[in-house]
Write a protein that holds these residues in place. Sequence first.
Motif, short mmCIF file in Angstrom:
data_model
loop_
_atom_site.label_atom_id
_atom_site.label_comp_id
_atom_site.label_asym_id
_atom_site.label_seq_id
_atom_site.Cartn_x
_atom_site.Cartn_y
_atom_site.Cartn_z
N ALA A 1 0.86 -1.18 0.00
CA ALA A 1 0.00 0.00 0.00
C ALA A 1 0.89 1.23 0.00
O ALA A 1 2.06 1.17 0.40
CB ALA A 1 -0.93 0.00 1.22
N GLY A 2 0.33 2.32 -0.47
CA GLY A 2 1.13 3.54 -0.52
C GLY A 2 0.25 4.77 -0.50
O GLY A 2 -0.98 4.68 -0.42
N GLU A 3 0.91 5.90 -0.57
CA GLU A 3 0.21 7.18 -0.55
C GLU A 3 0.49 7.94 -1.83
O GLU A 3 1.61 7.92 -2.34
CB GLU A 3 0.68 8.01 0.65
N ILE A 4 -0.53 8.61 -2.34
CA ILE A 4 -0.35 9.54 -3.44
C ILE A 4 -0.15 10.92 -2.83
O ILE A 4 -0.94 11.36 -1.99
CB ILE A 4 -1.56 9.51 -4.39
N VAL A 5 0.91 11.57 -3.24
CA VAL A 5 1.23 12.88 -2.68
C VAL A 5 1.14 13.94 -3.76
O VAL A 5 1.23 13.65 -4.96
CB VAL A 5 2.64 12.90 -2.04
N TYR B 1 0.88 14.75 -9.02
CA TYR B 1 0.55 13.64 -8.12
C TYR B 1 1.44 12.44 -8.43
O TYR B 1 1.54 11.99 -9.56
CB TYR B 1 -0.94 13.26 -8.24
N ILE B 2 2.12 11.94 -7.40
CA ILE B 2 3.02 10.80 -7.53
C ILE B 2 2.97 9.97 -6.24
O ILE B 2 2.44 10.41 -5.22
CB ILE B 2 4.49 11.24 -7.79
N GLU B 3 3.56 8.79 -6.31
CA GLU B 3 3.66 7.94 -5.12
C GLU B 3 4.70 8.53 -4.16
O GLU B 3 5.71 9.08 -4.58
CB GLU B 3 4.04 6.52 -5.54
N TYR B 4 4.43 8.42 -2.88
CA TYR B 4 5.24 9.02 -1.82
C TYR B 4 6.73 8.68 -1.94
O TYR B 4 7.59 9.55 -1.79
CB TYR B 4 4.70 8.57 -0.46
N GLY B 5 7.04 7.40 -2.20
CA GLY B 5 8.44 6.99 -2.27
C GLY B 5 9.22 7.71 -3.36
O GLY B 5 10.40 8.01 -3.19
N MET C 1 -5.05 10.36 0.94
CA MET C 1 -4.89 9.62 -0.32
C MET C 1 -3.97 8.41 -0.12
O MET C 1 -2.77 8.47 -0.37
CB MET C 1 -4.34 10.52 -1.42
N ALA C 2 -4.55 7.33 0.39
CA ALA C 2 -3.82 6.07 0.58
C ALA C 2 -4.54 4.99 -0.20
O ALA C 2 -5.76 5.02 -0.36
CB ALA C 2 -3.75 5.71 2.06
N THR C 3 -3.78 4.01 -0.67
CA THR C 3 -4.41 2.96 -1.48
C THR C 3 -3.62 1.67 -1.40
O THR C 3 -2.39 1.68 -1.24
CB THR C 3 -4.51 3.39 -2.96
N TYR C 4 -4.33 0.56 -1.52
CA TYR C 4 -3.67 -0.72 -1.78
C TYR C 4 -3.31 -0.77 -3.25
O TYR C 4 -3.88 -0.04 -4.08
CB TYR C 4 -4.60 -1.88 -1.43
N ILE D 1 3.54 1.44 2.69
CA ILE D 1 2.90 1.10 3.96
C ILE D 1 2.86 -0.42 4.09
O ILE D 1 2.29 -1.10 3.23
CB ILE D 1 1.46 1.65 4.02
N PRO D 2 3.47 -1.00 5.12
CA PRO D 2 3.39 -2.45 5.30
C PRO D 2 1.93 -2.89 5.42
O PRO D 2 1.10 -2.20 6.01
CB PRO D 2 4.15 -2.70 6.61
N LEU D 3 1.61 -4.05 4.85
CA LEU D 3 0.26 -4.57 4.96
C LEU D 3 -0.08 -4.89 6.41
O LEU D 3 0.74 -5.47 7.13
CB LEU D 3 0.11 -5.86 4.13
N PRO D 4 -1.28 -4.54 6.87
CA PRO D 4 -1.70 -4.96 8.21
C PRO D 4 -1.67 -6.49 8.33
O PRO D 4 -1.85 -7.20 7.33
CB PRO D 4 -3.14 -4.44 8.31
#
Length: 340
Positions: free
Chosen positions: A103-107, A221-225, A280-283, A322-325
Amino acid sequence: MKSLLQVVATGAAVALFVLPAAASEVRLTGSGASFPAPIYTTWFKQFTRANKGIQVNYQAKGSGAGIRDFMNHTVDFAASDAAMKDEEIAKVAEGVQLLPMTAGEIVLAYNLDGVKGLNLPRSVYPGIFLGKIKKWNDPAIVAANPGVTLPDEEITVVTRADSSGTTFVFTKHLCAISPDFESGPGTGKTVNWPSEAKMVKAPKNDGVTATIKQTPGAIGYIEYGFARMSKLEMASLENKEGHFVAPGLEGGQAALANAVIPENMIVWLPDPAGVDSYPMATYTWMMFYKKYDSPEKAEALRKMVIYCLDEGQKIADKAGYIPLPANVVEKVRAASANIQ
């Protein structure tokens, strides 16, 4: 290695034994989303080193292209930030197993000399991408950033040029918070962006990242990493509860906390609740066939999934994801048995 012929002579009798060939290398090919490409590339390299005889090749070409490759059977697996639609799945005779793998965040990354810690209200950033807010010193931006000197400079909006799962997730979020965006561009892997905005398009997350970095006055808009690795400034966004939250692990985990993964493994977080949630978080998913012609290939793919769950999640935060729960990890582990 070719089979070896062993000859054993005993007196006048000669016995012939054909030794079996050494197991051939299993090659796995995948394509799709650029959003998770940095962490997938690392996972696959580590997995290959840990599993002699298995090679994984992944090409980040965008979610839409990955889904097309998967439906055309030109890859063994694909990846997408926009999960396959039911009508797409129905066209795959072998069946489809979707698995959320990270999972990650769009920033919203920006390029403004001397401006750090920018706050963007949820009434503002949809307006930027609609072309309604055109300058950095617009009163709505100034009001949210007291004490910050914002330039009288035109905003350059950077969007994706390709069919993109990142675009899908971003526009789904904008539709959730902006009726004007929902009735305008709408949600999609590609959308018709308004002509009112000063806009530049670039392919894949790394292309958008590079364009923002090279363009003074840009936002995209891009992925956080990608933003973190490129040392781009990222805006804090106003969430559903009215709090400004910066991108990062804590806000991402808070956004995922209440998401329940259904049987089909598809869940969306267009506007997550919670005072600490980043909005803005997504799997993001890998897609596999449920039935492969090669049992060896299916086994190698199952091993790859388990490696990504057991070892891959350990480096997620460091890589900007984001590590998976734990409960999601176990659901994915059980569902991976459907890859046969």
